[in-house]
Structure formats: structure tokens, C-alpha cells
Scaffold this motif. Structure first.
Motif, PDB file in Angstrom:
ATOM      1  N   LEU A 114      30.322 -14.980  17.612  1.00 59.30           N
ATOM      2  CA  LEU A 114      31.459 -14.505  16.794  1.00 59.30           C
ATOM      3  C   LEU A 114      31.789 -13.065  17.173  1.00 59.30           C
ATOM      4  O   LEU A 114      31.607 -12.138  16.368  1.00 59.30           O
ATOM      5  CB  LEU A 114      31.079 -14.547  15.308  1.00 59.30           C
ATOM      6  CG  LEU A 114      31.391 -15.804  14.509  1.00 59.30           C
ATOM      7  CD1 LEU A 114      31.034 -15.592  13.047  1.00 59.30           C
ATOM      8  CD2 LEU A 114      32.867 -16.180  14.610  1.00 59.30           C
ATOM      9  N   PRO A 115      32.300 -12.836  18.385  1.00 58.12           N
ATOM     10  CA  PRO A 115      32.483 -11.447  18.846  1.00 58.12           C
ATOM     11  C   PRO A 115      33.461 -10.640  18.002  1.00 58.12           C
ATOM     12  O   PRO A 115      33.391  -9.414  17.971  1.00 58.12           O
ATOM     13  CB  PRO A 115      32.988 -11.626  20.283  1.00 58.12           C
ATOM     14  CG  PRO A 115      33.419 -13.040  20.403  1.00 58.12           C
ATOM     15  CD  PRO A 115      32.684 -13.836  19.389  1.00 58.12           C
ATOM     16  N   SER A 116      34.353 -11.322  17.281  1.00 62.21           N
ATOM     17  CA  SER A 116      35.340 -10.564  16.494  1.00 62.21           C
ATOM     18  C   SER A 116      34.795 -10.120  15.135  1.00 62.21           C
ATOM     19  O   SER A 116      35.379  -9.259  14.466  1.00 62.21           O
ATOM     20  CB  SER A 116      36.598 -11.412  16.291  1.00 62.21           C
ATOM     21  OG  SER A 116      36.226 -12.623  15.667  1.00 62.21           O
ATOM     22  N   ALA A 117      33.674 -10.710  14.695  1.00 60.17           N
ATOM     23  CA  ALA A 117      33.167 -10.379  13.346  1.00 60.17           C
ATOM     24  C   ALA A 117      32.337  -9.099  13.373  1.00 60.17           C
ATOM     25  O   ALA A 117      31.663  -8.797  14.360  1.00 60.17           O
ATOM     26  CB  ALA A 117      32.321 -11.538  12.833  1.00 60.17           C
ATOM     27  N   LYS A 118      32.382  -8.362  12.246  1.00 57.72           N
ATOM     28  CA  LYS A 118      31.505  -7.194  12.089  1.00 57.72           C
ATOM     29  C   LYS A 118      30.146  -7.710  11.607  1.00 57.72           C
ATOM     30  O   LYS A 118      30.086  -8.551  10.712  1.00 57.72           O
ATOM     31  CB  LYS A 118      32.069  -6.247  11.032  1.00 57.72           C
ATOM     32  CG  LYS A 118      33.483  -5.772  11.331  1.00 57.72           C
ATOM     33  CD  LYS A 118      33.422  -4.336  11.724  1.00 57.72           C
ATOM     34  CE  LYS A 118      34.749  -3.630  11.902  1.00 57.72           C
ATOM     35  NZ  LYS A 118      35.931  -4.380  12.201  1.00 57.72           N
ATOM     36  N   LEU A 119      29.079  -7.210  12.210  1.00 57.52           N
ATOM     37  CA  LEU A 119      27.733  -7.662  11.823  1.00 57.52           C
ATOM     38  C   LEU A 119      27.061  -6.550  11.015  1.00 57.52           C
ATOM     39  O   LEU A 119      27.029  -5.394  11.451  1.00 57.52           O
ATOM     40  CB  LEU A 119      26.904  -7.993  13.062  1.00 57.52           C
ATOM     41  CG  LEU A 119      27.531  -8.965  14.077  1.00 57.52           C
ATOM     42  CD1 LEU A 119      26.533  -9.285  15.196  1.00 57.52           C
ATOM     43  CD2 LEU A 119      27.996 -10.251  13.405  1.00 57.52           C
ATOM     44  N   VAL A 120      26.547  -6.917   9.845  1.00 56.81           N
ATOM     45  CA  VAL A 120      25.982  -5.917   8.931  1.00 56.81           C
ATOM     46  C   VAL A 120      24.596  -6.369   8.480  1.00 56.81           C
ATOM     47  O   VAL A 120      24.397  -7.552   8.187  1.00 56.81           O
ATOM     48  CB  VAL A 120      26.893  -5.748   7.686  1.00 56.81           C
ATOM     49  CG1 VAL A 120      26.304  -4.733   6.713  1.00 56.81           C
ATOM     50  CG2 VAL A 120      28.301  -5.327   8.101  1.00 56.81           C
ATOM     51  N   ALA A 121      23.654  -5.443   8.429  1.00 57.15           N
ATOM     52  CA  ALA A 121      22.298  -5.765   7.955  1.00 57.15           C
ATOM     53  C   ALA A 121      22.006  -4.983   6.682  1.00 57.15           C
ATOM     54  O   ALA A 121      22.280  -3.775   6.616  1.00 57.15           O
ATOM     55  CB  ALA A 121      21.282  -5.398   9.031  1.00 57.15           C
ATOM     56  N   LEU A 122      21.479  -5.681   5.688  1.00 55.48           N
ATOM     57  CA  LEU A 122      20.993  -4.995   4.482  1.00 55.48           C
ATOM     58  C   LEU A 122      19.475  -5.174   4.469  1.00 55.48           C
ATOM     59  O   LEU A 122      18.982  -6.297   4.338  1.00 55.48           O
ATOM     60  CB  LEU A 122      21.610  -5.604   3.219  1.00 55.48           C
ATOM     61  CG  LEU A 122      21.068  -5.038   1.906  1.00 55.48           C
ATOM     62  CD1 LEU A 122      21.389  -3.548   1.757  1.00 55.48           C
ATOM     63  CD2 LEU A 122      21.613  -5.810   0.713  1.00 55.48           C
ATOM     64  N   PHE A 123      18.763  -4.062   4.600  1.00 55.39           N
ATOM     65  CA  PHE A 123      17.303  -4.154   4.654  1.00 55.39           C
ATOM     66  C   PHE A 123      16.722  -4.403   3.262  1.00 55.39           C
ATOM     67  O   PHE A 123      17.186  -3.816   2.277  1.00 55.39           O
ATOM     68  CB  PHE A 123      16.705  -2.886   5.298  1.00 55.39           C
ATOM     69  CG  PHE A 123      16.791  -2.947   6.798  1.00 55.39           C
ATOM     70  CD1 PHE A 123      15.776  -3.532   7.528  1.00 55.39           C
ATOM     71  CD2 PHE A 123      17.922  -2.494   7.463  1.00 55.39           C
ATOM     72  CE1 PHE A 123      15.875  -3.645   8.910  1.00 55.39           C
ATOM     73  CE2 PHE A 123      18.023  -2.596   8.839  1.00 55.39           C
ATOM     74  CZ  PHE A 123      16.994  -3.179   9.570  1.00 55.39           C
ATOM     75  N   GLU A 124      15.709  -5.278   3.230  1.00 51.31           N
ATOM     76  CA  GLU A 124      15.038  -5.599   1.962  1.00 51.31           C
ATOM     77  C   GLU A 124      14.339  -4.376   1.366  1.00 51.31           C
ATOM     78  O   GLU A 124      14.001  -4.350   0.193  1.00 51.31           O
ATOM     79  CB  GLU A 124      14.014  -6.722   2.184  1.00 51.31           C
ATOM     80  CG  GLU A 124      14.643  -8.082   2.420  1.00 51.31           C
ATOM     81  CD  GLU A 124      15.163  -8.702   1.146  1.00 51.31           C
ATOM     82  OE1 GLU A 124      16.100  -8.122   0.551  1.00 51.31           O
ATOM     83  OE2 GLU A 124      14.652  -9.750   0.741  1.00 51.31           O
ATOM     84  N   THR A 125      14.110  -3.380   2.206  1.00 50.60           N
ATOM     85  CA  THR A 125      13.455  -2.153   1.767  1.00 50.60           C
ATOM     86  C   THR A 125      14.432  -1.196   1.057  1.00 50.60           C
ATOM     87  O   THR A 125      14.004  -0.208   0.460  1.00 50.60           O
ATOM     88  CB  THR A 125      12.865  -1.429   2.998  1.00 50.60           C
ATOM     89  OG1 THR A 125      13.882  -1.390   4.021  1.00 50.60           O
ATOM     90  CG2 THR A 125      11.672  -2.173   3.563  1.00 50.60           C
ATOM     91  N   ALA A 126      15.740  -1.514   1.124  1.00 50.77           N
ATOM     92  CA  ALA A 126      16.756  -0.558   0.640  1.00 50.77           C
ATOM     93  C   ALA A 126      16.584  -0.214  -0.844  1.00 50.77           C
ATOM     94  O   ALA A 126      16.842   0.915  -1.263  1.00 50.77           O
ATOM     95  CB  ALA A 126      18.154  -1.134   0.879  1.00 50.77           C
ATOM     96  N   PHE A 127      16.144  -1.200  -1.626  1.00 50.01           N
ATOM     97  CA  PHE A 127      16.068  -0.989  -3.080  1.00 50.01           C
ATOM     98  C   PHE A 127      14.987   0.035  -3.459  1.00 50.01           C
ATOM     99  O   PHE A 127      14.963   0.527  -4.577  1.00 50.01           O
ATOM    100  CB  PHE A 127      15.794  -2.341  -3.753  1.00 50.01           C
ATOM    101  CG  PHE A 127      16.020  -2.370  -5.237  1.00 50.01           C
ATOM    102  CD1 PHE A 127      17.129  -1.783  -5.824  1.00 50.01           C
ATOM    103  CD2 PHE A 127      15.118  -3.022  -6.070  1.00 50.01           C
ATOM    104  CE1 PHE A 127      17.341  -1.823  -7.207  1.00 50.01           C
ATOM    105  CE2 PHE A 127      15.319  -3.075  -7.444  1.00 50.01           C
ATOM    106  CZ  PHE A 127      16.431  -2.470  -8.014  1.00 50.01           C
ATOM    107  N   TYR A 128      14.102   0.335  -2.511  1.00 49.32           N
ATOM    108  CA  TYR A 128      12.933   1.172  -2.851  1.00 49.32           C
ATOM    109  C   TYR A 128      13.079   2.620  -2.379  1.00 49.32           C
ATOM    110  O   TYR A 128      12.109   3.368  -2.366  1.00 49.32           O
ATOM    111  CB  TYR A 128      11.656   0.531  -2.273  1.00 49.32           C
ATOM    112  CG  TYR A 128      11.534  -0.881  -2.776  1.00 49.32           C
ATOM    113  CD1 TYR A 128      11.158  -1.124  -4.098  1.00 49.32           C
ATOM    114  CD2 TYR A 128      11.899  -1.967  -1.994  1.00 49.32           C
ATOM    115  CE1 TYR A 128      11.127  -2.412  -4.606  1.00 49.32           C
ATOM    116  CE2 TYR A 128      11.863  -3.257  -2.490  1.00 49.32           C
ATOM    117  CZ  TYR A 128      11.486  -3.470  -3.792  1.00 49.32           C
ATOM    118  OH  TYR A 128      11.467  -4.739  -4.300  1.00 49.32           O
ATOM    119  N   GLN A 129      14.293   2.983  -1.993  1.00 47.81           N
ATOM    120  CA  GLN A 129      14.511   4.321  -1.438  1.00 47.81           C
ATOM    121  C   GLN A 129      14.186   5.423  -2.430  1.00 47.81           C
ATOM    122  O   GLN A 129      13.913   6.548  -2.054  1.00 47.81           O
ATOM    123  CB  GLN A 129      15.976   4.480  -1.015  1.00 47.81           C
ATOM    124  CG  GLN A 129      16.373   3.602   0.140  1.00 47.81           C
ATOM    125  CD  GLN A 129      17.873   3.659   0.388  1.00 47.81           C
ATOM    126  OE1 GLN A 129      18.412   4.700   0.739  1.00 47.81           O
ATOM    127  NE2 GLN A 129      18.547   2.536   0.192  1.00 47.81           N
TER     128      GLN A 129
END
Ligand code: AMP
Length: 394
Positions: A114-129
Motif C-alpha cells: 500500500l505505497p500510498s498509505a501513511k504507516l503509523v505505529a503506536l507503541f504499547e509503552t506509550a501509556f507509561y511515559q
């Protein structure tokens, strides 16, 4: 905006497609595959199915793909799933071997498919910042801490969903709104009485998180998804001194130790029956003592962590059960909540037994501490974060 959420396991691929806009969100489709050997084939099949079912007219309509990545080296939060993100996943492949390689692979594959799509990652660690520093650290020499060994915490999307939803159920829309915007704004000041939740994500992998005014203040998971509560096949809490002792005494190699602690331990290792609590509970009913020990150990560990967070938060307003075991297993919920009347928690036995995988209050009307079952909905948290990230870019 169309957002596809890709949930990647070592041999599984599940997806949900959401339509997101400023007024709300709608799930348009979901599906998945087991025993996956070729990600490119299942991604292709997913896109074709969505077209054939008339959900989309072409794959190019998908604006973004979201990934619930677990743990990356020197990276956190909601980020573009680019080469740096893949390198960060690979940097900690040893620490989360069941999770990081499939995500690194899957992200690469989506970039091609899917070259046209933006790829985004949400890390599972984010909630513990925002967990206090003294609770994020281990008492290790500086050189160990320099290479990133500390408590991170996982299941962040699930616990964040619980934080928002339980605040709504308790009529605390102020807390729910600030939790929804947490990754954009950081913690906000909440006026009035604090809201103190303990969230129990109990499934194939389990953790307990303390949440104060919508912000995680601590969690049972540690450096890897290999600590805290006993998991399906993973050990959970273990004294580090046991590893050299077992290696010397049983003549194990490091690789064998890894296999024992990640594949042959946890509920499976203790019960000797299965890694699935349904089978273990069946065995308990036939008098199997090892099966009883496995369930009692899990219950004890949940109570241990729940008690720790209640103390650290100066009390507790609600305890929430979520994920496969938490949503379905009323016997375990009853055991976790037993004998806490003095602390203001009174479980309603009938409501508890009646509740299966639906949202419910299962404490009595008089109970000061509410007990909720909230079905896990990590994909929605992810879709919302992806939408915010992409809207912010454009
Ligand atoms: P999850 O990782 O959230 O999908 O949870 C998977 C685990 O939940 C399984 O390994 C089982 O132990 C447990 N589980 C799933 N469905 C049920 C059910 N209907 N009753 C009791 N436990 C269940």
C-alpha cells in the motif's frame, strides 16, 4: 479518512477498517487469518476482500495503516512507521521475540503493498511515559541502565481504553477527555476528587496497571513482556538469581532457559495441563491440584499488584477486568475480589456470573469501589491516535 488497523502475531494477521472523521468513528470491516506464512499474500487477500465486499472500491482509498507495536529501542509514543521505527523494533527483537519481528516484517510488507498509505505505529509503552522515574527504574549499575534496561510496561492501548471508558462510566467526563488527549497534551490538571482505577488486562498475556486521573502511575509488566503476572506460557515474576542457578544445576544453555521461560512456563508450566484457563478450570473441577495451583497463583498475583497500586494511589475507586480471561471468567473475578468488603469493595455474585464479554458493573449498588467488566478495544484507541497523527500532518 479510512484507517486500517493491522494486528500482527508470529503466525496470525487480524485487521479492522475504520472510517474516522472529526465527528466520530465507525468500524467498517474486520477479519483475520491464522497460520500465516506469507504476509504479502494475506495483505493482498485482505485488500481484495474489502473491494469485493464493496467496503472500498480500491486499496488506494485506505489513507493510513496503524500498527500496535510493542517495544522499540529509544522510541516511544505514536510515530510514523518508517525505517527508523523498523530499526528500533529490530534493536529490541531479542526482548520481544514474539512481537517485534512480525511487526518489522509487516510494516515493510505494507509499505510495498500500500505505497500510498501513511504507516503509523503506536507503541504499547506509550501509556507509561508519565510513570514516576523511581518506579520505571531497576536498581542496576549505570552500564545496564545505559543500554535501556528499565521497566517499560505493555498493553498500553488496552489500559488506555479502560482509563477512558471507566472514567465515562463513573461520570468523570473531565478525566475521560484528558485521557483521550493524553498523547497530544500530556497529563492535564484535574480539579476535585482524584479518580483512581486499577485496570486488569487478563488474557493470553496479562498485566495490571494503576491509573490516576487517567494517567498510568505503574504497571506489573517490566523490561519485557516477561514479568509481572504469570502469562499463558511465560513465567511472569521471577527472581533473577534463579536463572544462573537453573543453568548450573540443570545444565541448561541460555537458549534453553529462554525457551523454558517463554514457552513452557506460566499457566502451562504450573498446571501441566494447558495454557488456556478454560482447560485449566475444567481440570480443577476434576481435582487436579496443579491446575488449582496455576489459577490460585494467577489470582494471588493480580491481588498483589492491585493492592500495590491501591496503596500507591491512596485508595481505589474502581477495578476493571478486561481481555479474554477478565471478560469471561467469573470464577477468577470472584476470587480476585474476595474478602475486600472492609476496603469498600462488594462484588454482586449474580451480576458477576451473568457477565460474559459485555460491558457491565458487577459490584453491588452499595459498593464504594465499583467493579467493571469492559471488553478490550485496543484497535479503536489505535485508530484514533492514527487519525490524530495524520490529521496533524495534513
Ligand atoms: P486474549 O489474549 O485477550 O485473546 O485472551 C485469550 C485467553 O482468554 C485464552 O487463553 C483463555 O485463557 C481466555 N479465554 C478466552 N475466552 C474465554 C472464555 N469464553 N472463558 C474463559 N476464558 C476465556
Amino acid at each position: 479518512m479510512l484507517v486500517l488497523i493491522a494486528n500482527l502475531g508470529s503466525t496470525s494477521f487480524k485487521y479492522r477498517l475504520f472510517r474516522m472523521d472529526a465527528t466520530g468513528d465507525e468500524m467498517l470491516a474486520k477479519g483475520g487469518f491464522e497460520r500465516v506464512t506469507d504476509y504479502s499474500a494475506v495483505i493482498e487477500e485482505t485488500l481484495q476482500t474489502l473491494v469485493q465486499n464493496g467496503i472500498i472500491s480500491s486499496p488506494e482509498e485506505i489513507d493510513a495503516v496503524g500498527f500496535k507495536t510493542v517495544l522499540g529501542k529509544n522510541i516511544n509514543g505514536c510515530v510514523m512507521a518508517d525505517d527508523a521505527c523498523v530499526a528500533a523494533l529490530e534493536g529490541f527483537a531479542d526482548v520481544a521475540p514474539a512481537h517485534n519481528p512480525p511487526y518489522a516484517n509487516g510494516i515493510r510488507q505494507f509499505a510495498k503493498s500500500l505505497p500510498s498509505a501513511k504507516l503509523v505505529a503506536l507503541f504499547e509503552t506509550a501509556f507509561y511515559q508519565w510513570v514516576p522515574e523511581e518506579r520505571q527504574t531497576y536498581a542496576l549499575p549505570q552500564e545496564w541502565r545505559n543500554i535501556g534496561i528499565r521497566r517499560y510496561g505493555f498493553h498500553g492501548a488496552s489500559h488506555k481504553f479502560v482509563a477512558e471508558r471507566s472514567a465515562e462510566l463513573l461520570g468523570r467526563n473531565d478525566v475521560a477527555a484528558s485521557t483521550a488527549a493524553l498523547y497530544q497534551n500530556g497529563p492535564s490538571t484535574i480539579a476535585g476528587k482524584p479518580l483512581r482505577i486499577v485496570s486488569c488486562h487478563l488474557g493470553g498475556s496479562s498485566s495490571v496497571t494503576g491509573i490516576y486521573n487517567g494517567v498510568a502511575i505503574g504497571t506489573s509488566m517490566g523490561f519485557s513482556p516477561q514479568s509481572g503476572l504469570p502469562q499463558n506460557n511465560r513465567v511472569g515474576e521471577l527472581d533473577s538469581g534463579a536463572i544462573p542457578y537453573a543453568m548450573r544445576t540443570l545444565g541448561l544453555t541460555l537458549e534453553e532457559v529462554e525457551v523454558h521461560l517463554t514457552k513452557k512456563s506460566g499457566l502451562l508450566g504450573l498446571s501441566g495441563v494447558s495454557n488456556d484457563i478454560r482447560d485449566i478450570h475444567e481440570a480443577v473441577l476434576t481435582g487436579n491440584q496443579n491446575a488449582a495451583l496455576a489459577i490460585n497463583h494467577l489470582v494471588d498475583s493480580i491481588r498483589h499488584w492491585t493492592g500495590a497500586f491501591a496503596w500507591q494511589m491512596g485508595g481505589i475507586d474502581a477495578i476493571v477486568f478486561t481481555a479474554g480471561i477478565g471478560e469471561n471468567h467469573h470464577v477468577l473475578r470472584r476470587a480476585v475480589c474476595a474478602g475486600l468488603e472492609e476496603m469498600g469493595l462488594i462484588l454482586d455474585p449474580e451480576k458477576n456470573v451473568a457477565c460474559r464479554a459485555t460491558e457491565a458493573v458487577i459490584s453491588t449498588d452499595e459498593s464504594r469501589v465499583k467493579v467493571f467488566v469492559i471488553p478490550a478495544y485496543e484497535e479503536l484507541v489505535l485508530a484514533r491516535e492514527v487519525y490524530r497523527k495524520i490529521s496533524h500532518l495534513s
